[in-house]
Write a protein that holds these residues in place. Sequence first.
Motif, mmCIF file in Angstrom:
data_model
loop_
_atom_site.group_PDB
_atom_site.id
_atom_site.type_symbol
_atom_site.label_atom_id
_atom_site.label_comp_id
_atom_site.label_asym_id
_atom_site.label_seq_id
_atom_site.Cartn_x
_atom_site.Cartn_y
_atom_site.Cartn_z
ATOM 1 N N ASP A 71 -5.547 5.897 -24.549
ATOM 2 C CA ASP A 71 -4.363 5.045 -24.450
ATOM 3 C C ASP A 71 -4.590 3.917 -23.451
ATOM 4 O O ASP A 71 -5.345 4.047 -22.479
ATOM 5 C CB ASP A 71 -3.145 5.852 -24.001
ATOM 6 C CG ASP A 71 -2.629 6.761 -25.102
ATOM 7 O OD1 ASP A 71 -3.040 6.581 -26.262
ATOM 8 O OD2 ASP A 71 -1.823 7.664 -24.786
ATOM 9 N N VAL B 7 -1.894 0.702 -21.715
ATOM 10 C CA VAL B 7 -0.489 0.277 -21.643
ATOM 11 C C VAL B 7 -0.400 -1.206 -21.278
ATOM 12 O O VAL B 7 -1.053 -1.659 -20.326
ATOM 13 C CB VAL B 7 0.296 1.110 -20.604
ATOM 14 C CG1 VAL B 7 1.730 0.603 -20.486
ATOM 15 C CG2 VAL B 7 0.286 2.579 -20.999
ATOM 16 N N THR C 149 2.616 1.119 -25.349
ATOM 17 C CA THR C 149 1.445 1.995 -25.301
ATOM 18 C C THR C 149 0.655 1.872 -26.601
ATOM 19 O O THR C 149 1.217 1.979 -27.694
ATOM 20 C CB THR C 149 1.859 3.458 -25.081
ATOM 21 O OG1 THR C 149 2.619 3.553 -23.860
ATOM 22 C CG2 THR C 149 0.638 4.356 -24.984
ATOM 23 N N ARG D 124 7.182 -1.181 -21.442
ATOM 24 C CA ARG D 124 5.799 -0.705 -21.524
ATOM 25 C C ARG D 124 5.455 -0.420 -22.980
ATOM 26 O O ARG D 124 6.123 0.383 -23.639
ATOM 27 C CB ARG D 124 5.618 0.558 -20.676
ATOM 28 C CG ARG D 124 5.962 0.343 -19.209
ATOM 29 C CD ARG D 124 6.044 1.674 -18.454
ATOM 30 N NE ARG D 124 6.597 1.453 -17.122
ATOM 31 C CZ ARG D 124 5.870 1.209 -16.029
ATOM 32 N NH1 ARG D 124 4.546 1.178 -16.139
ATOM 33 N NH2 ARG D 124 6.443 1.017 -14.859
#
Length: 428
Positions: free
Chosen positions: A115, A117, A103, A101
């Motif tokens: 944010d 992802v 971010t 992942r």
Amino acid sequence: MSPDGITLNLITKELQKILIHGRVERIHQPEKREIVMIIRSSGQSLRLLISAQAENARLHLTTKEKKNPLSPPIFCTVLRKHLEGSRLTDIQQDGLDRVVRLTFSHIAESGEFEDVVLVVEIMGKHSNIILVDPQSNQIIDGIKRYTHALSRYREVLPGRTYLSPPAQRKVHPLTLDEENFMQLMLDHPLEKPLKEILFRMLEGLGPALVREMIFQAGLEPNLRLEYCGEHELRSLWQALQGFILHLIRGESIDPVLAFEGKQPTAYALYPPTQYQGLQLIHCESVNELLDRYYHACLEINKFQQTRGHLATLTRHELSRCNKKLSGQERDEADAEKAMKFRLQGEMIFAQLHLIEPGAQEVILPNLYEPQGAQIKVTLDPSLSAAQNAQKLFRKYNKARDTLKMMKKHKKITTADLRSGDLFMFFHH
């Protein structure tokens, strides 16, 4: 050959050191299932390649450039909207699973930091790259979209809730002690090979690492559990402790490419014992290792595709030339038969007195071979004997020119066939 969980873990650690706080300058999608992110970090622009291709799913830095389509695909446009100008704030792997992942933080329309992802799932034919809103856990978009018609487990569509890939129920090697390891091994059916048990039991290990672990334990690669006693299982445990755990901790890493001639055979995080006799090329990092390996595979594949294409063209050309040669040989045979017209014309001129006006056919002796067979000549009754002879000479001249041309063309066609046969021989 996609990277296993341990290789991906080391890639992630290298990227954390290099790319964290880097700014996304540009995003491209050169292939249908592949994106490249240009990230500015520590005063340099780095290219992060993320692929969801079934056979080559991966994540690593690359120095290679690819030609981009004139118009960006939809997924590329979505990524540009949400990620260009943002900062990469975190890179995390799900345990030793093949899910990473990334971010990114950017300023939203509200003026506050927000944010997003990017989830990279390296799962063979199920690989995917999915952009997710972490606040709502909703999918913004995926490089592969699909509904429940394709997957009962989840849908990957804009607006759907993101579900992680199904858990594989494997054990993280760092959580094991010798007793647990022995018990887990013995819980499997006795007829199962060790390589299958270890692959299904231990998180992060791909087939190549499992084979190396068995090699380093001094065991046969296809050994089944029923032939293992305490000694064999303890050898496996020691190989796990002295080899695999060092890799997970990032100790004693020495990335190498294994080549057989110019053909890339495999890559490894260490000089492997299972590839004896192959040429090993050492790399400075795991990112460089994957970049060089997949680039070498791509070049080999391009060469093989080009060779295959040329072989197909050559086969078609050989077939065409063979048909052409057969036609030329028939024309040559016909032309050789027509060479008799000269003899017929000469015999008519030499024996005009024997031919009656209006005759349709005449049988004349062959003055060149008095003892041979007589010559039968078909005549045009509307022409005189001399005119018939001239007509036969014209046919002869045409046949002579045709025969000369056919021999020349046949020689060229035969040379083409010989060249094609040589190409197929050397590229078989």
